[in-house]
Motif scaffolding. Structure first.
Motif, short mmCIF file in Angstrom:
data_model
loop_
_atom_site.label_atom_id
_atom_site.label_comp_id
_atom_site.label_asym_id
_atom_site.label_seq_id
_atom_site.Cartn_x
_atom_site.Cartn_y
_atom_site.Cartn_z
N LYS A 146 47.41 53.93 34.39
CA LYS A 146 46.56 53.93 33.06
C LYS A 146 45.97 55.16 32.69
O LYS A 146 45.73 55.95 33.29
CB LYS A 146 45.40 53.02 33.55
N HIS A 155 39.84 45.82 34.76
CA HIS A 155 39.46 47.07 35.13
C HIS A 155 38.51 46.83 36.64
O HIS A 155 37.68 45.69 36.69
CB HIS A 155 37.99 47.45 34.31
N HIS A 179 34.88 50.92 27.78
CA HIS A 179 35.55 50.54 26.37
C HIS A 179 35.78 48.85 26.56
O HIS A 179 36.10 48.35 27.66
CB HIS A 179 36.58 51.16 25.95
N ASP A 181 40.72 42.42 29.29
CA ASP A 181 39.74 43.83 29.30
C ASP A 181 38.58 43.48 30.11
O ASP A 181 37.41 44.11 30.00
CB ASP A 181 39.61 44.11 27.98
N HIS A 191 45.37 43.32 31.60
CA HIS A 191 44.20 44.32 31.48
C HIS A 191 42.87 43.94 32.19
O HIS A 191 42.00 43.35 31.47
CB HIS A 191 44.09 44.60 29.79
N HIS A 206 44.82 46.77 23.23
CA HIS A 206 43.58 46.32 22.20
C HIS A 206 44.38 46.31 20.95
O HIS A 206 43.52 46.24 19.82
CB HIS A 206 42.60 47.42 22.35
ZN LIG Z 1 40.13 48.10 28.87
#
Ligand SMILES: [Zn+2]
Length: 332
Positions: free
Chosen positions: A124, A18, A332, A250, A16, A187
């Motif tokens: 995604k 970005h 997020h 993340d 995960h 998450h």
């Molecule tokens: Zn994310």
């Protein structure tokens, strides 16, 4: 470096991460160099999300979605054995002039472009303005499954005050109507961790004990605020098969290796070790603990990916600089 960080952590897959877009200064070389220094072998890399202004998308935003997907393929083309590209799709009705069926058709078209022209194998999606359990979404899920692509869904409340009520874990049960779809729920669905675990546990009855048949696994990227991290990990480890749990940072690129290790990998390893001990899941110092660690930090995501994807990704180099002024640099 990971050998020093944790002698028994053989390989790491971060499922995960970005991209932040062209204005962030990120580059494939810098991403791979951070991964080398942090001991991360592979990363799932999501196309940049659209910025807050465009959270309510309009028809012009189709072009921005396409540009961001082109950008992701271009970045991943530099290291296709390390960086696994994910297009971002958003079947929100406003993209189709208020017609959700039209929006779904546009995203099916974009999906095919991402597969055939861009060589991407990951998708995604962040539900907003549409519900993942809307039957109107089924043609998109079927198109993803028929293309043998892997899907990551955002699940849970957003930490930056966007609307999370579209993203409740139970809404993803509709995925079971398309039996060849393979998804990763992000998450642990915070704050609906119990609901996420219940949805995962449901597959015990419907899909049996062979992990190759499971449709859903969950990433433990946070997610839960500090006070809930340990209990979330512990509950996850003790209430579903641990092969369902996937490490993810993340993190947003670009990031220095030191920052990556200290903010993501090391804390997650620490919480994992403590939760495994307190939950009596696998005794410290045993082969069983080693194997469990290796599953969560590499194997579980990789086997899920391999169960979904038939033809290896072949991300397309753009041959020109792609600018992404609509990219969200942190979300997020
Ligand atoms: Zn994310």
């Amino acid at each position: 470096m990971v050998g020093k960080l944790h002698p028994s952590l053989d390989r790491v897959l971060d499922a995960h991460t970005h991209l932040s877009g062209s204005d962030s200064g990120e580059s494939p070389d810098a991403i791979v160099s951070t991964m080398d220094d942090a001991g991360v072998d592979k990363a799932f890399v999501f196309a940049p999300l659209l910025n807050t202004r465009s959270w309510q998308l309009d028809e012009d935003d189709l072009e921005h979605i396409q540009t961001h997907n082109d950008y992701c393929a271009d970045i991943c083309s530099a290291a296709p054995e390390r960086l696994y590209g994910f297009c971002v799709l958003n079947p929100t009705p406003s993209l189709g002039g208020g017609d959700k069926h039209q929006a779904v058709s546009l995203m099916v078209e974009e999906l095919h472009r991402c597969y055939h022209d861009l060589g991407l194998r990951g998708v995604k999606m962040v539900p907003s303005g549409w519900y993942p359990n809307d039957p109107a979404m089924l043609p998109l899920y079927e198109a993803i499954a028929n293309a043998h692509m892997y899907t990551v869904f955002h699940v849970g409340i957003f930490l930056d005050a966007k609307e999370g009520s579209f993203c409740r874990p139970a809404f993803y049960e509709q995925v079971h109507q398309v039996s060849t779809m393979r998804v990763q729920l992000a998450h642990l669905g915070w704050p609906w961790v119990d609901e996420t675990l219940a949805v995962l546990a449901q597959e015990k009855m419907t899909h049996g004990s062979d992990p190759a048949r499971w449709q859903m696994r969950a990433d433990v990227s946070f997610g839960p605020p500090d006070d809930w991290q340990l209990s979330s990990w512990e509950r996850a480890l003790t209430s579903v098969e641990p092969q369902r749990l996937i490490y993810g940072s993340d993190g947003f690129w670009p990031m220095e290796a030191d920052r990556y290790v200290q903010a993501h990998l090391l804390p997650q390893l620490g919480v994992f070790e403590t939760a495994a001990t307190l939950g009596h899941v696998a005794e410290e110092g045993t082969d069983e603990r080693h194997q469990l660690r290796q599953q969560i930090f590499f194997d579980n995501a990789w086997s899920h990916w391999c169960n979904a994807v038939r033809e290896p990704q072949a991300p397309r180099r753009a041959g020109r600089t792609i600018s992404t002024p609509q990219a969200a640099q942190k979300a997020h």
